[in-house]
Design a protein around this motif. Structure first.
Motif, PDB file in Angstrom:
ATOM      1  N   ILE A  35      52.230  35.005  50.781  1.00 31.05           N
ATOM      2  CA  ILE A  35      53.000  35.323  49.578  1.00 31.05           C
ATOM      3  C   ILE A  35      52.165  35.049  48.331  1.00 31.05           C
ATOM      4  O   ILE A  35      52.150  35.842  47.386  1.00 31.05           O
ATOM      5  N   ALA A  36      51.426  33.929  48.335  1.00 30.96           N
ATOM      6  CA  ALA A  36      50.590  33.590  47.181  1.00 30.96           C
ATOM      7  C   ALA A  36      49.529  34.659  46.971  1.00 30.96           C
ATOM      8  O   ALA A  36      49.237  35.063  45.843  1.00 30.96           O
ATOM      9  N   GLU A  37      48.964  35.154  48.063  1.00 29.96           N
ATOM     10  CA  GLU A  37      47.933  36.185  47.953  1.00 29.96           C
ATOM     11  C   GLU A  37      48.520  37.485  47.408  1.00 29.96           C
ATOM     12  O   GLU A  37      47.921  38.151  46.573  1.00 29.96           O
ATOM     13  N   ALA A  38      49.742  37.808  47.885  1.00 30.73           N
ATOM     14  CA  ALA A  38      50.386  39.041  47.426  1.00 30.73           C
ATOM     15  C   ALA A  38      50.687  38.957  45.936  1.00 30.73           C
ATOM     16  O   ALA A  38      50.610  39.955  45.219  1.00 30.73           O
ATOM     17  N   ALA A  39      51.013  37.742  45.466  1.00 26.24           N
ATOM     18  CA  ALA A  39      51.318  37.569  44.050  1.00 26.24           C
ATOM     19  C   ALA A  39      50.096  37.890  43.207  1.00 26.24           C
ATOM     20  O   ALA A  39      50.202  38.413  42.097  1.00 26.24           O
ATOM     21  N   ILE A  40      48.913  37.556  43.726  1.00 28.58           N
ATOM     22  CA  ILE A  40      47.690  37.828  42.979  1.00 28.58           C
ATOM     23  C   ILE A  40      47.275  39.282  43.128  1.00 28.58           C
ATOM     24  O   ILE A  40      46.708  39.875  42.210  1.00 28.58           O
ATOM     25  N   ALA A  41      47.580  39.886  44.290  1.00 30.10           N
ATOM     26  CA  ALA A  41      47.096  41.236  44.593  1.00 30.10           C
ATOM     27  C   ALA A  41      47.398  42.212  43.458  1.00 30.10           C
ATOM     28  O   ALA A  41      46.560  43.042  43.105  1.00 30.10           O
ATOM     29  N   ASN A  42      48.600  42.080  42.861  1.00 30.94           N
ATOM     30  CA  ASN A  42      48.971  43.003  41.782  1.00 30.94           C
ATOM     31  C   ASN A  42      48.067  42.829  40.564  1.00 30.94           C
ATOM     32  O   ASN A  42      47.800  43.758  39.832  1.00 30.94           O
ATOM     33  N   TYR A  72      46.070  31.993  36.344  1.00 34.07           N
ATOM     34  CA  TYR A  72      45.202  32.187  37.506  1.00 34.07           C
ATOM     35  C   TYR A  72      43.927  31.411  37.283  1.00 34.07           C
ATOM     36  O   TYR A  72      43.363  31.432  36.185  1.00 34.07           O
ATOM     37  N   SER A  73      43.507  30.738  38.346  1.00 34.04           N
ATOM     38  CA  SER A  73      42.269  30.001  38.217  1.00 34.04           C
ATOM     39  C   SER A  73      41.164  30.785  38.930  1.00 34.04           C
ATOM     40  O   SER A  73      41.334  31.237  40.051  1.00 34.04           O
ATOM     41  N   ALA A  74      40.052  30.979  38.241  1.00 32.33           N
ATOM     42  CA  ALA A  74      38.883  31.601  38.857  1.00 32.33           C
ATOM     43  C   ALA A  74      37.933  30.474  39.211  1.00 32.33           C
ATOM     44  O   ALA A  74      37.413  29.803  38.319  1.00 32.33           O
ATOM     45  N   GLU A  75      37.749  30.255  40.496  1.00 35.62           N
ATOM     46  CA  GLU A  75      37.034  29.070  40.964  1.00 35.62           C
ATOM     47  C   GLU A  75      35.642  28.958  40.341  1.00 35.62           C
ATOM     48  O   GLU A  75      34.835  29.887  40.422  1.00 35.62           O
ATOM     49  N   GLY A  76      35.380  27.833  39.702  1.00 35.58           N
ATOM     50  CA  GLY A  76      34.057  27.580  39.149  1.00 35.58           C
ATOM     51  C   GLY A  76      33.760  28.323  37.865  1.00 35.58           C
ATOM     52  O   GLY A  76      32.673  28.184  37.295  1.00 35.58           O
ATOM     53  N   LYS A  77      34.716  29.158  37.387  1.00 32.77           N
ATOM     54  CA  LYS A  77      34.433  29.944  36.180  1.00 32.77           C
ATOM     55  C   LYS A  77      35.382  29.606  35.049  1.00 32.77           C
ATOM     56  O   LYS A  77      34.940  29.342  33.931  1.00 32.77           O
ATOM     57  N   GLY A  78      36.647  29.615  35.298  1.00 31.60           N
ATOM     58  CA  GLY A  78      37.577  29.325  34.219  1.00 31.60           C
ATOM     59  C   GLY A  78      39.004  29.649  34.603  1.00 31.60           C
ATOM     60  O   GLY A  78      39.321  29.789  35.783  1.00 31.60           O
TER      61      GLY A  78
ATOM     62  N   PRO B  95      56.401  42.936  50.427  1.00 30.31           N
ATOM     63  CA  PRO B  95      56.734  42.400  49.109  1.00 30.31           C
ATOM     64  C   PRO B  95      57.491  43.393  48.214  1.00 30.31           C
ATOM     65  O   PRO B  95      58.385  42.985  47.484  1.00 30.31           O
ATOM     66  N   GLU B  96      57.140  44.691  48.293  1.00 29.95           N
ATOM     67  CA  GLU B  96      57.800  45.674  47.423  1.00 29.95           C
ATOM     68  C   GLU B  96      59.289  45.743  47.738  1.00 29.95           C
ATOM     69  O   GLU B  96      60.138  45.711  46.866  1.00 29.95           O
TER      70      GLU B  96
END
Lengths: 168, 243
Positions: A35-42, A72-78, B95-96
Motif C-alpha cells: 500500500i505504501a508503494e502504491a501511494a508513491i506510485a502516483n 516524501y523522503s528521497a534517501e540520501g538527497k532530501g 488501489p483504484e
C-alpha cells in the motif's frame, strides 16, 4: 465449563478477538508495504523530476497549515513536499518543493495550476522559479507584485514546508 | 415458500426469489450508491461474495459454541475482521477500485445481507449448506448490482466499459448511445432510485405471475388426482358389482 456462565462468554469473546487480531496483524504486515508503494506510485513520475533515480518513501507528517498534501523522503538527497495553495483561482494549485539535506532548495515544480496568464502564472515561470531555487530553509519565499495572491500562497506553502523540514 | 418449491425452481429462479436486493430488500444502501459503473459493481460484488461465503462458513462452525446472549458481538467480530482483511487486500492490489468504492467496502460490515444470512441461515445449518447459501446470496447480490450498473452506466454515460482493477487498463469500451443523447440523471442518486424501483417492480411482477402459474399447476394436479381416485373407486365398485 458452564456454557451459560459469564466466564465462558468472556473467554470465548476474548479468544475470538485474539484470533481475529492476529489474523489482521498478519495480513497488515503483508499488505502495508504494498500500500505504501502504491501511494508513491502516483507521485513517483513527478518526484523523479526533482531527484532522478532516488529511493523514495512516503513519510507520515502532521501539518498545522493544512497546505501540505504529502511528504516524501528521497534517501540520501532530501525531502520533497507536495503543497496545495490557493491563489487567485479558487481551485488552487499544486506544487512540489524539495529541500536538500543541507537545507538548500532542491527543486520547485508546479504540478497543476489555473492561474491568470501574465499575473498569477508568473509564479511558475523561470524568473520566479530560479529565485525560489536559490533559497534555503532560513529564507522566506519572495512576493511578486501583480501576482500577490498566488505568490502569497507559495510563500505560505514554503513556510509550511520549512516548518516540517525543521521538525524532522 | 416451501423448500420443495425452491428446489423445483432451479438456479435462476432462486436468484430471483431469494434475491437479497430485489426480493428481500437487504443491502440497498450500497446498491444505490456504488452502481454507477460496471467496474464498481463487479468489485463490490466479488468483495461481498468473499466476505459472505467465508463469514457463513465460520459462523456455522462457531455457532454451536456460542451462547445466545453474545451471538451478535461474536458474529460482528467475525464479519468485521473479514471485511477489514478484504479491504486491506483490495487497497494493496486494486488501489483504484478501493479509492472509488471508498467507505462502501468498510460498510460491508453493516450490510444487512451478511448479518442477515448469519442470523437466518448460517447459525442453524451445517458448513456445506452455509457455504452454498453464502455463495448463492453473494452471486445474486452481484447480479443485482450488475443489472443496476448496466442500466445506469449505459443510460447515464452512453458507454459500457470494463477495466482491469489491478492495472487500471481498459479491457473494452463500447459506445451504445451517441454523445449528447445520454441521460445524465441516471448517474445521480435520483437515477439510482428510479432504476431500483423499476427493477424491483419487474421482479415482483415476475414473482406474482409465477406464483399464479404454480398455484394453477398445483390445482390442476390435485384435480387430476381426485379424478383418478374417483375413476378408480368407480372401477372398483363395478368390479364388486360384477362379482
Amino acid at each position: 465449563m458452564n456454557r451459560e456462565g459469564t466466564l465462558y462468554k468472556v473467554v470465548l469473546l476474548g479468544v475470538l478477538c485474539a484470533i481475529c487480531g492476529l489474523l489482521l496483524g498478519g495480513v497488515n504486515a503483508l499488505t502495508a508495504p504494498i500500500i505504501a508503494e502504491a501511494a508513491i506510485a502516483n507521485e513517483k513520475a513527478n518526484l523523479e523530476k526533482i531527484y532522478p533515480g532516488a529511493n523514495f518513501t512516503a513519510v507520515d507528517f502532521e501539518d498545522e497549515s493544512g497546505m501540505i498534501q504529502g511528504v516524501y523522503s528521497a534517501e540520501g538527497k532530501g525531502m520533497i513536499y507536495k503543497i496545495h495553495g490557493v491563489g487567485y483561482a479558487s481551485d488552487g494549485f499544486d506544487f512540489l518543493l524539495a529541500f536538500n539535506d543541507d537545507g538548500t532548495v532542491g527543486g520547485y515544480q508546479v504540478l497543476a495550476e489555473n492561474e491568470t496568464s501574465g499575473f498569477g502564472k508568473r509564479c511558475f515561470e523561470d524568473e520566479y522559479v530560479s529565485q525560489i531555487n536559490a533559497l534555503t530553509t532560513s529564507d522566506t519565499a519572495p512576493l511578486l507584485s501583480g501576482a500577490t495572491l498566488t505568490s502569497t500562497a507559495v510563500q505560505k506553502g514554503f513556510a509550511a514546508a520549512v516548518a516540517l523540514f525543521n521538525a524532522r | 415458500m416451501s423448500e420443495s418449491n425452491e428446489k423445483k425452481r432451479g438456479f435462476w429462479s432462486e436468484m430471483i426469489y431469494n434475491n437479497p436486493v430485489f426480493g428481500l430488500y437487504l443491502g440497498i444502501c450500497s446498491t444505490l450508491a456504488i452502481t454507477t459503473t460496471l467496474n464498481n459493481a463487479l468489485g463490490m460484488g466479488v468483495a461481498v461474495i468473499v466476505v459472505l461465503t467465508i463469514s457463513n462458513i465460520v459462523i456455522s462452525l462457531i455457532a454451536p459454541l456460542t451462547p445466545d446472549e453474545i451471538h451478535i458481538p461474536v458474529y460482528i467480530v467475525v464479519i468485521a475482521t473479514l471485511v477489514t482483511l478484504v479491504g486491506m487486500l483490495m487497497q494493496a492490489y486494486t488501489p483504484e477500485l478501493y479509492t472509488t468504492l471508498g467507505t462502501f467496502i468498510d460498510l460491508i460490515v453493516v450490510n444487512c445481507i451478511i448479518l442477515g444470512r448469519a442470523e437466518a441461515y448460517a447459525c442453524s445449518h451445517n458448513v456445506a449448506e452455509s457455504a452454498r447459501d453464502g455463495l448463492m446470496m453473494g452471486l445474486s447480490y452481484t447480479f443485482s448490482l450488475l443489472a443496476m450498473s448496466l442500466i445506469r452506466q449505459i443510460l447515464g454515460s452512453g458507454v459500457i466499459e470494463l477495466s482491469n482493477p489491478m492495472t487500471n487498463q481498459l479491457i473494452f469500451s463500447l459506445r451504445l448511445i451517441p454523445e449528447g443523447f445520454e441521460i445524465p440523471v441516471f448517474t445521480t442518486q435520483t437515477g439510482a432510485f428510479l432504476t431500483f424501483a423499476i427493477l424491483a417492480a419487474l421482479v415482483s411482477a415476475y414473482k406474482l405471475n409465477n406464483e399464479k402459474k404454480e398455484a394453477a399447476a398445483a390445482k390442476a394436479k390435485a384435480d387430476a388426482a381426485k379424478e383418478a381416485a374417483k375413476a378408480a373407486a368407480a372401477a372398483a365398485a363395478k368390479v364388486k358389482e360384477a362379482a
